[in-house]
Design an enzyme around this catalytic site. Structure first.
Site: not given
Length: 589
Positions: A323-324, A417, A452
């Site tokens: 996927d990268g 993404n 966060d």
């Protein structure tokens, strides 16, 4: 005031007897179907003392029976001038009794509620009766026209062509006998199968209607056929591309390192044999030159390879890795993106459904050098149409804002993404204000995020960082924007799914204890200072990925293959051969 008019309303063997005042339409507000009680006005006012005129309205001057399915007599076609009048029950208190009413407010309230309920029932009865009669008239007209009957009409049938046959009703002086179809109160209840069929074929709007689609910048208009709003096809339908000729330029991307250089050379040689030009990254070209120096490949291959640049024109992308590599390809095309073919040679391969074992066949099908057989289409659940199946994966467009305007010399980022804004190295919580940018370019506060961080992802990115933070898994064809908090300081802050038309501004609060940090698909990480923010909206340039099978099975297959979705051992049945049944037998003995 004038004396009331006493009227009987007959609706399929149910009789409603009410007395009414008829109020002219110009004296009563018609924006809301609501009655204003005299006691609701100011003290000493006489709101109903003027404007009350006794009109001769035909719908209140005759006994009206609704036709049943066995007798297709059409209901009287009402005039707009007649239906424009508002009917008010005569039980409303007279203005002369104002002082008495003020001393007994509870009685007034209960009386008004009863009157308003009676009026609502009557209005719903009349409206539903009108529709049912007109629907039956239309159905009988279609039946008579289709049968081609040329029989002459009788005088009674001609008289009933424009309304109810009053002569026949006067002779009978009773409601027509038929099935028990009626409307009871304000709730429409259908009791016969004929009426159910009529409800399925309910006519649409009588006036012309246009459906206007707007994205805030432009509008498109389409006519609503027959006044009925329809979804002619699913918006997530299967998409195919057809090459008018074989792709001329193919960009070959591979995972970092020399591990996949051999597979990349196989793809490059195959593409060159088909007469297409090959583009690679500068680092890959250096690796190929080293392979030529070692004698692994011939030097002739270098003549057909071109280095990829910002202005290079590409027809097809072939990714070797996980996927990268596909995310890297999306980052290289910050704008229009050509179709992408991904081979699963990485760690996860959620976005790369093709295996390298059938590489030659897959490349030939993607370039439409060979067609998919009918048996293969049936096996993969593909459309019978010729073409290459693809999925248009929506991307997000994000740009940095400073001083409530876009940052200078910043073209923005196209994200496949997700975008992540977090507290960075600070130990304090992030204080992020979430705004919606309206069509009028005004900011409207949605919520303040104390967490966060925050993840804003596409449907494609819903199975990445977002699902790890508790977000939903969404099919990549669904046009949506997902907002998922990272460890929020509130148990009620749940992930939400917004439409793709939403424009969201994430702004670091002026009162925040520290700044925030933002990254786009895990890259270009930068600091966002107090008062600055990021504007996020849908990108107009999606990433078209080539599928192996249909969209649904491919998505669920990736969930099972990569994420072990709903993977557990099945519950054993309670049979004699099961261990649990054996224990029961031992217990009994």
């Amino acid at each position: 005031t004038h004396p009331p008019t006493h009227t009987h309303i007959y609706t399929h063997q149910k009789v409603f007897s009410m007395s009414f005042y008829v109020v002219p339409s110009h004296s009563v507000p018609r924006a809301h179907g609501r009655l204003h009680h005299p006691s609701g006005g100011k003290t000493g006012s006489t709101p109903w003392s003027t404007g009350l005129v006794r009109h001769n309205v035909s719908i209140l001057r005759r006994r009206t029976w609704l036709p049943v399915a066995s007798k297709p007599n059409p209901l009287f076609l009402f005039d707009k001038s007649e239906l424009a009048d508002v009917v008010v029950p005569n039980k409303l208190p007279d203005h002369k009794d104002t002082n008495k009413l003020e001393t007994n407010k509870k009685a007034i309230k209960s009386e008004v509620e009863k009157n308003e309920e009676a009026l609502r029932q009557y209005t719903s009865i009349l409206a539903a009766s009108l529709w049912m009669a007109k629907a039956r008239t239309a159905a009988s007209a279609e039946a008579s026209s289709s049968s081609g009957s040329s029989s002459a009409q009788t005088p009674s049938s001609k008289a009933s062509a424009g309304g109810i046959n009053l002569e026949e009703q006067k002779q009978n002086n009773q409601a027509p006998v038929g099935d028990q179809t009626y409307v009871d109160g304000s709730t429409e209840t259908i009791h016969s199968e004929a009426d159910r069929l009529l409800a399925l074929n309910r006519p649409g709007c009588q006036v012309g209607v246009y459906l206007v689609r707007s994205d805030g910048h432009s509008c498109s208009r389409q006519a609503v056929v027959d006044g009925v709003f329809r979804l002619s096809h699913p918006s997530t339908q299967q998409l195919l591309i057809n090459w008018q000729e074989a792709p001329r330029s193919v960009f070959v991307l591979k995972k970092l390192g020399t591990n996949l250089l051999g597979q990349a050379l196989e793809v490059i040689v195959l593409v060159i044999k088909e007469g297409s030009r090959v583009l690679v990254e500068p680092s890959v070209l250096l690796e190929i030159r080293d392979a030529v120096a070692d004698g692994q490949v011939t030097a002739a291959i270098l003549e057909s390879i071109t280095v990829f640049g910002p202005s290079s024109q590409v027809d097809l992308i072939m990714c070797l890795g996980g996927d990268g590599v596909i995310l890297h390809a999306s980052s290289l095309f910050q704008g229009p993106c050509p179709p992408l073919l991904g081979f699963n040679l990485g760690s996860m391969g959620f976005l790369a459904p093709h295996t390298f074992t059938g590489m030659k066949k897959t490349v030939a099908e993607a370039m439409m050098l060979s067609s998919i057989t009918d048996d293969e289409k049936y096996k993969r659940n593909l459309s019978s149409c010729e073409g290459v199946p693809i999925t248009l994966r929506m991307r997000l467009h994000a740009e940095i804002w400073t001083n409530d305007k876009p940052k200078e010399n910043c073209q923005g980022f196209h994200i496949l993404n997700e975008l992540v804004i977090d507290r960075g190295p600070s130990s304090f919580l992030s204080m992020i204000e979430c705004y919606e940018l309206t069509l009028n370019n005004e900011l409207r506060l949605l919520t303040k995020v104390q967490a966060d961080g925050l993840i804003v992802s596409t449907a494609t990115g819903s199975t990445a960082y977002s699902v790890s933070a508790g977000g939903s898994m969404v099919h990549p064809s669904v046009p949506a924007i997902l907002v998922t908090p990272i460890c929020p300081h509130s148990l009620s802050f749940r992930p939400v799914v917004l439409p793709d038309s939403a424009r969201i501004l994430l702004r670091v609060s002026e009162d925040a204890r520290s700044t925030a940090w933002v990254c786009f698909d895990g890259k270009s990480r930068q600091e966002v200072k107090r008062g600055d923010g990021v504007l996020i909206k849908m990108s107009e340039f999606p990433v078209p990925t080539i599928n192996w099978g249909d969209q649904m099975s491919e998505f669920v297959g990736s969930l099972v293959r990569c994420l072990n979705w709903n993977d557990r051992e099945e519950q054993k049945p309670l049979t004699e051969s099961s261990p649990l049944a054996t224990i029961f037998q031992k217990t009994k003995s």
